[in-house]
Motif scaffolding. Sequence first.
Motif, PDB file in Angstrom:
ATOM      1  N   VAL A 195     -18.629  21.931 -16.925  1.00 37.69           N
ATOM      2  CA  VAL A 195     -19.563  21.354 -15.946  1.00 37.69           C
ATOM      3  C   VAL A 195     -20.256  22.495 -15.195  1.00 37.69           C
ATOM      4  CG1 VAL A 195     -19.783  19.858 -13.915  1.00 37.69           C
ATOM      5  CG2 VAL A 195     -18.079  19.328 -15.675  1.00 37.69           C
ATOM      6  N   LEU A 196     -21.591  22.543 -15.279  1.00 43.56           N
ATOM      7  CA  LEU A 196     -22.368  23.597 -14.610  1.00 43.56           C
ATOM      8  C   LEU A 196     -23.258  22.921 -13.565  1.00 43.56           C
ATOM      9  CD1 LEU A 196     -23.670  25.510 -17.808  1.00 43.56           C
ATOM     10  CD2 LEU A 196     -21.363  25.489 -16.852  1.00 43.56           C
ATOM     11  N   VAL A 197     -23.114  23.318 -12.308  1.00 43.91           N
ATOM     12  CA  VAL A 197     -23.895  22.629 -11.268  1.00 43.91           C
ATOM     13  C   VAL A 197     -24.676  23.603 -10.377  1.00 43.91           C
ATOM     14  CG1 VAL A 197     -22.199  20.723 -11.153  1.00 43.91           C
ATOM     15  CG2 VAL A 197     -22.118  22.555  -9.436  1.00 43.91           C
ATOM     16  N   HIS A 198     -25.691  23.049  -9.742  1.00 47.25           N
ATOM     17  CA  HIS A 198     -26.523  23.806  -8.801  1.00 47.25           C
ATOM     18  C   HIS A 198     -25.865  23.711  -7.411  1.00 47.25           C
ATOM     19  CE1 HIS A 198     -30.089  25.041  -6.577  1.00 47.25           C
ATOM     20  NE2 HIS A 198     -30.595  25.455  -7.723  1.00 47.25           N
ATOM     21  N   PRO A 199     -25.923  24.785  -6.602  1.00 50.36           N
ATOM     22  CA  PRO A 199     -25.280  24.721  -5.269  1.00 50.36           C
ATOM     23  C   PRO A 199     -25.966  23.781  -4.284  1.00 50.36           C
ATOM     24  CG  PRO A 199     -26.378  26.839  -5.585  1.00 50.36           C
ATOM     25  CD  PRO A 199     -26.456  26.116  -6.894  1.00 50.36           C
ATOM     26  N   GLU A 200     -27.051  23.123  -4.666  1.00 46.58           N
ATOM     27  CA  GLU A 200     -27.641  22.093  -3.799  1.00 46.58           C
ATOM     28  C   GLU A 200     -26.834  20.794  -3.879  1.00 46.58           C
ATOM     29  OE1 GLU A 200     -31.779  21.605  -4.792  1.00 46.58           O
ATOM     30  OE2 GLU A 200     -32.263  23.657  -4.288  1.00 46.58           O
ATOM     31  N   CYS A 201     -25.861  20.726  -4.803  1.00 46.11           N
ATOM     32  CA  CYS A 201     -24.987  19.535  -4.893  1.00 46.11           C
ATOM     33  C   CYS A 201     -23.981  19.581  -3.740  1.00 46.11           C
ATOM     34  CB  CYS A 201     -24.219  19.534  -6.218  1.00 46.11           C
ATOM     35  SG  CYS A 201     -25.271  19.292  -7.655  1.00 46.11           S
ATOM     36  N   VAL A 202     -23.391  18.435  -3.404  1.00 42.54           N
ATOM     37  CA  VAL A 202     -22.444  18.395  -2.270  1.00 42.54           C
ATOM     38  C   VAL A 202     -21.183  19.207  -2.617  1.00 42.54           C
ATOM     39  CG1 VAL A 202     -23.291  16.161  -1.407  1.00 42.54           C
ATOM     40  CG2 VAL A 202     -21.374  16.212  -3.017  1.00 42.54           C
ATOM     41  N   PRO A 203     -20.507  19.781  -1.589  1.00 44.02           N
ATOM     42  CA  PRO A 203     -19.343  20.650  -1.853  1.00 44.02           C
ATOM     43  C   PRO A 203     -18.272  20.024  -2.750  1.00 44.02           C
ATOM     44  CG  PRO A 203     -19.991  20.821   0.440  1.00 44.02           C
ATOM     45  CD  PRO A 203     -20.856  19.764  -0.151  1.00 44.02           C
ATOM     46  N   LYS A 204     -18.023  18.712  -2.618  1.00 45.29           N
ATOM     47  CA  LYS A 204     -16.971  18.086  -3.431  1.00 45.29           C
ATOM     48  C   LYS A 204     -17.354  18.079  -4.912  1.00 45.29           C
ATOM     49  CE  LYS A 204     -14.274  15.149  -0.333  1.00 45.29           C
ATOM     50  NZ  LYS A 204     -13.849  16.295   0.403  1.00 45.29           N
ATOM     51  N   VAL A 205     -18.638  18.006  -5.213  1.00 41.74           N
ATOM     52  CA  VAL A 205     -19.107  18.081  -6.605  1.00 41.74           C
ATOM     53  C   VAL A 205     -18.984  19.532  -7.095  1.00 41.74           C
ATOM     54  CG1 VAL A 205     -21.221  17.966  -8.024  1.00 41.74           C
ATOM     55  CG2 VAL A 205     -20.569  16.017  -6.576  1.00 41.74           C
ATOM     56  N   VAL A 206     -19.397  20.464  -6.232  1.00 36.83           N
ATOM     57  CA  VAL A 206     -19.310  21.895  -6.586  1.00 36.83           C
ATOM     58  C   VAL A 206     -17.856  22.281  -6.896  1.00 36.83           C
ATOM     59  CG1 VAL A 206     -19.625  24.245  -5.661  1.00 36.83           C
ATOM     60  CG2 VAL A 206     -21.428  22.528  -5.331  1.00 36.83           C
ATOM     61  N   GLU A 207     -16.920  21.734  -6.097  1.00 34.41           N
ATOM     62  CA  GLU A 207     -15.487  22.043  -6.312  1.00 34.41           C
ATOM     63  C   GLU A 207     -15.005  21.663  -7.707  1.00 34.41           C
ATOM     64  OE1 GLU A 207     -12.908  20.196  -3.368  1.00 34.41           O
ATOM     65  OE2 GLU A 207     -14.096  21.205  -1.806  1.00 34.41           O
ATOM     66  N   LEU A 208     -15.595  20.621  -8.279  1.00 35.78           N
ATOM     67  CA  LEU A 208     -15.147  20.146  -9.597  1.00 35.78           C
ATOM     68  C   LEU A 208     -15.819  20.885 -10.754  1.00 35.78           C
ATOM     69  CD1 LEU A 208     -15.115  16.264  -9.003  1.00 35.78           C
ATOM     70  CD2 LEU A 208     -13.161  17.802  -9.126  1.00 35.78           C
ATOM     71  N   ALA A 209     -16.779  21.736 -10.423  1.00 37.32           N
ATOM     72  CA  ALA A 209     -17.560  22.393 -11.485  1.00 37.32           C
ATOM     73  C   ALA A 209     -16.839  23.617 -12.050  1.00 37.32           C
ATOM     74  CB  ALA A 209     -18.913  22.799 -10.926  1.00 37.32           C
ATOM     75  N   ASP A 210     -17.163  23.952 -13.305  1.00 34.13           N
ATOM     76  CA  ASP A 210     -16.632  25.178 -13.914  1.00 34.13           C
ATOM     77  C   ASP A 210     -17.510  26.373 -13.556  1.00 34.13           C
ATOM     78  OD1 ASP A 210     -14.459  24.044 -15.637  1.00 34.13           O
ATOM     79  OD2 ASP A 210     -16.154  22.842 -16.336  1.00 34.13           O
TER      80      ASP A 210
END
Length: 304
Positions: A195-210
Amino acid sequence: MKISEVQSEILRLKKEKEICILAHSYQAREIVEVADFTGDSYQLSVMASKASEKTILMCGVRFMAETVKILSPEKTVFLVNPAAGCPMAEQMDRPFINDIKTRFPDHTVVAYINTTAELKTICDVCVTSSSAVKIVRRIENPNILFIPDCNLGAYVAKQVPEKNIKLLHGGCPIHAAVTVNEVRDAKTAHPDALVLVHPECVPKVVELADFTGSTSAIMEFAKMSEHREFIIGTEMSIAEHLQYLCPEKTFWCLSKKMICPNMKMTTLVDLLNSVRGRGGEEILLPEETITAAKVCIERMIELG
Ligand code: 13P
Ligand code: SF4
Protein backbone atom coordinates in the motif's frame (compact mmCIF):
# COMPACT_ATOMS: atom_id res chain seq x y z
CA MET A 1 -10.28 15.04 -34.75
CA LYS A 2 -8.62 11.92 -33.32
CA ILE A 3 -6.64 12.17 -30.06
CA SER A 4 -3.38 11.56 -31.96
CA GLU A 5 -4.21 14.36 -34.44
CA VAL A 6 -4.91 16.81 -31.61
CA GLN A 7 -1.61 15.81 -30.00
CA SER A 8 0.32 16.32 -33.28
CA GLU A 9 -1.20 19.77 -33.73
CA ILE A 10 -0.29 20.71 -30.13
CA LEU A 11 3.30 19.54 -30.66
CA ARG A 12 3.57 21.43 -33.98
CA LEU A 13 2.24 24.71 -32.56
CA LYS A 14 4.21 24.37 -29.34
CA LYS A 15 7.44 24.10 -31.34
CA GLU A 16 6.52 26.92 -33.76
CA LYS A 17 5.55 29.31 -30.95
CA GLU A 18 8.28 28.22 -28.48
CA ILE A 19 5.87 27.24 -25.74
CA CYS A 20 6.72 25.09 -22.73
CA ILE A 21 3.96 22.78 -21.48
CA LEU A 22 4.09 21.72 -17.83
CA ALA A 23 1.76 19.02 -16.49
CA HIS A 24 1.19 17.83 -12.94
CA SER A 25 1.32 14.03 -12.60
CA TYR A 26 -2.44 13.97 -11.89
CA GLN A 27 -3.13 15.04 -15.49
CA ALA A 28 -4.57 12.62 -18.03
CA ARG A 29 -2.24 10.43 -20.03
CA GLU A 30 -2.95 12.16 -23.37
CA ILE A 31 -1.79 15.46 -21.81
CA VAL A 32 1.27 13.96 -20.12
CA GLU A 33 2.32 12.57 -23.53
CA VAL A 34 2.65 16.05 -25.08
CA ALA A 35 4.04 17.88 -22.03
CA ASP A 36 7.67 19.03 -21.92
CA PHE A 37 7.77 18.11 -18.27
CA THR A 38 5.52 16.17 -15.91
CA GLY A 39 6.12 15.93 -12.18
CA ASP A 40 4.99 16.63 -8.64
CA SER A 41 4.45 20.14 -7.29
CA TYR A 42 8.07 20.56 -6.21
CA GLN A 43 9.54 19.38 -9.51
CA LEU A 44 7.16 21.64 -11.46
CA SER A 45 8.21 24.72 -9.52
CA VAL A 46 11.89 23.97 -10.10
CA MET A 47 11.35 23.20 -13.81
CA ALA A 48 9.39 26.42 -14.23
CA SER A 49 12.33 28.50 -13.10
CA LYS A 50 14.66 26.63 -15.50
CA ALA A 51 12.55 26.64 -18.69
CA SER A 52 14.05 28.73 -21.49
CA GLU A 53 10.73 29.32 -23.32
CA LYS A 54 9.00 32.67 -22.75
CA THR A 55 5.50 31.21 -22.67
CA ILE A 56 4.48 28.52 -20.20
CA LEU A 57 1.21 26.62 -20.21
CA MET A 58 0.29 24.92 -16.93
CA CYS A 59 -1.90 21.82 -17.03
CA GLY A 60 -2.75 21.56 -13.38
CA VAL A 61 -4.47 23.83 -10.86
CA ARG A 62 -4.30 27.58 -10.25
CA PHE A 63 -1.73 27.68 -7.42
CA MET A 64 0.72 25.80 -9.68
CA ALA A 65 0.39 28.41 -12.45
CA GLU A 66 0.75 31.17 -9.85
CA THR A 67 3.94 29.55 -8.54
CA VAL A 68 5.39 29.57 -12.07
CA LYS A 69 4.51 33.26 -12.49
CA ILE A 70 6.03 34.15 -9.10
CA LEU A 71 9.31 32.41 -9.99
CA SER A 72 9.41 33.72 -13.57
CA PRO A 73 7.52 37.04 -13.65
CA GLU A 74 9.07 37.94 -17.01
CA LYS A 75 7.36 34.94 -18.63
CA THR A 76 3.82 34.72 -19.96
CA VAL A 77 2.09 32.05 -17.91
CA PHE A 78 -1.29 30.53 -18.71
CA LEU A 79 -3.49 28.21 -16.66
CA VAL A 80 -4.88 26.00 -19.41
CA ASN A 81 -8.29 25.56 -17.77
CA PRO A 82 -9.10 28.65 -15.66
CA ALA A 83 -11.75 26.76 -13.66
CA ALA A 84 -9.16 24.35 -12.21
CA GLY A 85 -8.59 25.48 -8.63
CA CYS A 86 -7.47 23.57 -5.56
CA PRO A 87 -10.05 23.66 -2.75
CA MET A 88 -7.29 23.20 -0.17
CA ALA A 89 -5.41 26.27 -1.50
CA GLU A 90 -8.53 28.36 -0.98
CA GLN A 91 -9.35 27.17 2.56
CA MET A 92 -7.39 29.89 4.39
CA ASP A 93 -6.98 33.56 3.56
CA ARG A 94 -4.67 36.34 4.68
CA PRO A 95 -6.84 37.90 7.43
CA PHE A 96 -7.36 34.46 9.02
CA ILE A 97 -3.65 33.58 9.03
CA ASN A 98 -2.63 37.11 10.08
CA ASP A 99 -4.89 36.73 13.09
CA ILE A 100 -3.30 33.36 14.02
CA LYS A 101 0.16 34.85 13.54
CA THR A 102 -0.58 37.53 16.13
CA ARG A 103 -1.45 34.74 18.58
CA PHE A 104 1.71 32.75 17.82
CA PRO A 105 4.30 35.47 17.04
CA ASP A 106 7.28 33.23 17.82
CA HIS A 107 6.28 30.54 15.24
CA THR A 108 7.79 30.15 11.76
CA VAL A 109 4.90 29.93 9.28
CA VAL A 110 5.41 26.98 6.93
CA ALA A 111 2.99 26.96 4.01
CA TYR A 112 2.25 23.94 1.88
CA ILE A 113 2.67 25.05 -1.73
CA ASN A 114 -1.07 24.35 -2.14
CA THR A 115 -1.86 27.93 -1.03
CA THR A 116 -2.79 31.07 -2.97
CA ALA A 117 -0.10 33.54 -4.06
CA GLU A 118 -1.72 36.08 -1.76
CA LEU A 119 -1.41 33.84 1.29
CA LYS A 120 2.23 33.04 0.46
CA THR A 121 3.05 36.74 0.88
CA ILE A 122 2.70 36.42 4.68
CA CYS A 123 4.39 33.01 5.12
CA ASP A 124 8.04 32.34 5.93
CA VAL A 125 8.75 29.26 3.84
CA CYS A 126 6.91 26.98 1.43
CA VAL A 127 7.10 23.19 1.32
CA THR A 128 5.74 20.48 -0.93
CA SER A 129 4.87 16.94 0.07
CA SER A 130 8.27 15.74 -1.15
CA SER A 131 10.30 18.39 0.68
CA ALA A 132 8.28 19.14 3.85
CA VAL A 133 10.14 16.83 6.26
CA LYS A 134 13.59 17.90 5.07
CA ILE A 135 12.74 21.61 5.16
CA VAL A 136 11.02 21.60 8.58
CA ARG A 137 14.03 19.75 10.00
CA ARG A 138 16.34 22.45 8.63
CA ILE A 139 14.40 25.40 10.08
CA GLU A 140 16.22 26.72 13.16
CA ASN A 141 13.09 27.79 15.06
CA PRO A 142 11.63 24.88 17.10
CA ASN A 143 8.14 26.45 16.85
CA ILE A 144 6.34 25.88 13.55
CA LEU A 145 2.87 26.88 12.38
CA PHE A 146 2.12 24.48 9.52
CA ILE A 147 -0.68 25.50 7.10
CA PRO A 148 -3.13 24.50 5.65
CA ASP A 149 -2.96 20.66 5.53
CA CYS A 150 -3.22 19.11 9.01
CA ASN A 151 -2.64 15.61 7.58
CA LEU A 152 0.63 16.46 5.86
CA GLY A 153 1.47 18.50 8.97
CA ALA A 154 0.81 15.51 11.25
CA TYR A 155 3.01 13.34 9.01
CA VAL A 156 5.83 15.92 9.25
CA ALA A 157 5.35 16.22 13.03
CA LYS A 158 5.81 12.46 13.38
CA GLN A 159 9.03 12.50 11.34
CA VAL A 160 10.39 15.60 13.09
CA PRO A 161 9.42 15.06 16.77
CA GLU A 162 11.97 17.61 17.99
CA LYS A 163 9.81 20.46 16.62
CA ASN A 164 6.72 21.94 18.21
CA ILE A 165 4.33 21.91 15.22
CA LYS A 166 0.99 23.71 15.44
CA LEU A 167 -1.65 22.52 12.95
CA LEU A 168 -4.90 24.02 11.66
CA HIS A 169 -7.98 22.24 10.27
CA GLY A 170 -7.24 22.27 6.55
CA GLY A 171 -6.55 19.56 4.01
CA CYS A 172 -7.26 17.94 0.67
CA PRO A 173 -10.88 16.79 0.44
CA ILE A 174 -9.91 13.99 -1.96
CA HIS A 175 -7.08 12.37 0.02
CA ALA A 176 -8.66 13.04 3.43
CA ALA A 177 -11.84 11.20 2.40
CA VAL A 178 -10.12 7.81 2.29
CA THR A 179 -10.94 5.66 5.31
CA VAL A 180 -9.13 2.99 7.30
CA ASN A 181 -11.84 0.50 6.28
CA GLU A 182 -11.11 1.16 2.62
CA VAL A 183 -7.43 0.34 3.22
CA ARG A 184 -8.40 -2.86 5.05
CA ASP A 185 -10.84 -3.85 2.27
CA ALA A 186 -8.21 -3.18 -0.42
CA LYS A 187 -5.65 -5.27 1.50
CA THR A 188 -8.14 -8.12 1.84
CA ALA A 189 -8.92 -7.97 -1.88
CA HIS A 190 -5.22 -7.80 -2.85
CA PRO A 191 -3.24 -9.47 -0.05
CA ASP A 192 0.05 -9.52 -1.99
CA ALA A 193 -0.01 -5.80 -2.78
CA LEU A 194 1.99 -3.07 -1.04
CA VAL A 195 0.00 0.00 0.00
CA LEU A 196 1.55 3.31 -1.14
CA VAL A 197 -0.14 6.50 0.05
CA HIS A 198 0.23 10.27 -0.18
CA PRO A 199 0.78 12.15 3.14
CA GLU A 200 -2.37 14.20 2.47
CA CYS A 201 -4.29 11.09 3.67
CA VAL A 202 -5.40 11.01 7.34
CA PRO A 203 -2.77 9.72 9.85
CA LYS A 204 -4.66 6.45 10.52
CA VAL A 205 -4.53 5.62 6.78
CA VAL A 206 -0.84 6.60 6.61
CA GLU A 207 -0.14 4.27 9.57
CA LEU A 208 -1.44 1.30 7.58
CA ALA A 209 0.66 2.06 4.51
CA ASP A 210 3.89 0.31 3.48
CA PHE A 211 5.21 3.55 1.95
CA THR A 212 4.22 7.23 2.19
CA GLY A 213 5.42 9.86 -0.27
CA SER A 214 4.65 12.55 -2.83
CA THR A 215 3.20 11.58 -6.22
CA SER A 216 6.71 11.30 -7.72
CA ALA A 217 8.04 9.40 -4.70
CA ILE A 218 5.17 6.89 -4.98
CA MET A 219 5.89 6.43 -8.69
CA GLU A 220 9.60 6.02 -8.11
CA PHE A 221 9.04 3.52 -5.29
CA ALA A 222 6.68 1.39 -7.41
CA LYS A 223 9.04 1.45 -10.41
CA MET A 224 12.09 0.43 -8.37
CA SER A 225 10.38 -2.12 -6.09
CA GLU A 226 10.74 -5.84 -6.67
CA HIS A 227 7.12 -6.25 -5.62
CA ARG A 228 4.61 -7.00 -8.39
CA GLU A 229 1.39 -5.55 -6.98
CA PHE A 230 0.53 -2.18 -5.45
CA ILE A 231 -2.49 -0.39 -3.98
CA ILE A 232 -2.11 3.29 -4.85
CA GLY A 233 -3.44 5.79 -2.30
CA THR A 234 -3.37 9.02 -4.24
CA GLU A 235 -5.27 10.50 -7.18
CA MET A 236 -6.26 7.60 -9.43
CA SER A 237 -4.28 8.87 -12.46
CA ILE A 238 -1.08 7.73 -10.71
CA ALA A 239 -2.23 4.09 -10.74
CA GLU A 240 -3.02 4.48 -14.45
CA HIS A 241 0.33 6.12 -15.33
CA LEU A 242 2.17 3.41 -13.39
CA GLN A 243 0.25 0.68 -15.21
CA TYR A 244 1.54 2.07 -18.54
CA LEU A 245 5.07 2.54 -17.21
CA CYS A 246 5.30 -0.95 -15.63
CA PRO A 247 3.02 -3.26 -17.63
CA GLU A 248 4.49 -6.32 -15.90
CA LYS A 249 3.20 -5.08 -12.51
CA THR A 250 -0.37 -4.58 -11.28
CA PHE A 251 -1.72 -1.36 -9.75
CA TRP A 252 -5.01 -1.00 -7.86
CA CYS A 253 -6.57 2.30 -6.89
CA LEU A 254 -7.10 2.44 -3.10
CA SER A 255 -10.52 4.12 -3.32
CA LYS A 256 -12.92 5.24 -6.02
CA LYS A 257 -13.16 8.55 -4.13
CA MET A 258 -9.60 9.39 -5.19
CA ILE A 259 -10.43 11.42 -8.25
CA CYS A 260 -9.72 15.14 -8.14
CA PRO A 261 -12.36 16.94 -10.24
CA ASN A 262 -10.15 20.02 -10.47
CA MET A 263 -7.19 18.13 -11.84
CA LYS A 264 -9.54 16.46 -14.32
CA MET A 265 -10.94 19.82 -15.57
CA THR A 266 -8.13 20.23 -18.10
CA THR A 267 -8.70 18.39 -21.36
CA LEU A 268 -6.47 17.85 -24.36
CA VAL A 269 -8.75 20.17 -26.35
CA ASP A 270 -8.31 22.90 -23.69
CA LEU A 271 -4.58 22.52 -24.25
CA LEU A 272 -5.01 22.73 -28.04
CA ASN A 273 -7.05 25.92 -27.64
CA SER A 274 -4.38 27.37 -25.38
CA VAL A 275 -1.51 26.68 -27.79
CA ARG A 276 -3.68 28.18 -30.54
CA GLY A 277 -3.90 31.35 -28.42
CA ARG A 278 -7.63 31.21 -27.79
CA GLY A 279 -7.95 29.50 -24.45
CA GLY A 280 -6.64 29.46 -20.93
CA GLU A 281 -6.18 32.40 -18.59
CA GLU A 282 -3.05 34.47 -18.39
CA ILE A 283 -1.88 34.64 -14.78
CA LEU A 284 -1.39 38.26 -13.79
CA LEU A 285 -0.29 39.07 -10.26
CA PRO A 286 0.45 42.46 -8.66
CA GLU A 287 4.19 43.17 -8.50
CA GLU A 288 4.10 43.42 -4.70
CA THR A 289 2.44 39.98 -4.45
CA ILE A 290 5.13 38.46 -6.66
CA THR A 291 7.94 40.07 -4.67
CA ALA A 292 6.57 39.01 -1.28
CA ALA A 293 5.44 35.50 -2.29
CA LYS A 294 8.76 34.80 -4.05
CA VAL A 295 10.67 34.93 -0.76
CA CYS A 296 9.05 31.81 0.70
CA ILE A 297 9.16 29.82 -2.57
CA GLU A 298 12.83 30.62 -3.12
CA ARG A 299 13.51 29.63 0.49
CA MET A 300 11.85 26.30 -0.24
CA ILE A 301 14.11 25.70 -3.26
CA GLU A 302 17.17 26.75 -1.22
CA LEU A 303 16.35 24.46 1.74
CA GLY A 304 14.96 21.59 -0.32
P1 13P B 1 2.45 16.52 -4.94
O1 13P B 1 2.49 16.75 -6.38
O2 13P B 1 3.38 17.44 -4.24
O3 13P B 1 2.65 15.11 -4.54
O4 13P B 1 1.00 16.98 -4.42
C1 13P B 1 -0.14 16.34 -4.70
C2 13P B 1 -1.27 17.26 -4.88
O5 13P B 1 -2.32 17.08 -4.33
C3 13P B 1 -1.12 18.37 -5.78
O6 13P B 1 -2.26 19.10 -5.80
FE1 SF4 C 1 -6.08 20.14 -4.36
FE2 SF4 C 1 -6.34 17.66 -3.41
FE3 SF4 C 1 -6.95 18.16 -5.95
FE4 SF4 C 1 -4.40 18.22 -5.14
S1 SF4 C 1 -5.76 16.45 -5.19
S2 SF4 C 1 -5.43 19.70 -6.45
S3 SF4 C 1 -4.63 19.02 -3.07
S4 SF4 C 1 -7.98 19.00 -4.15
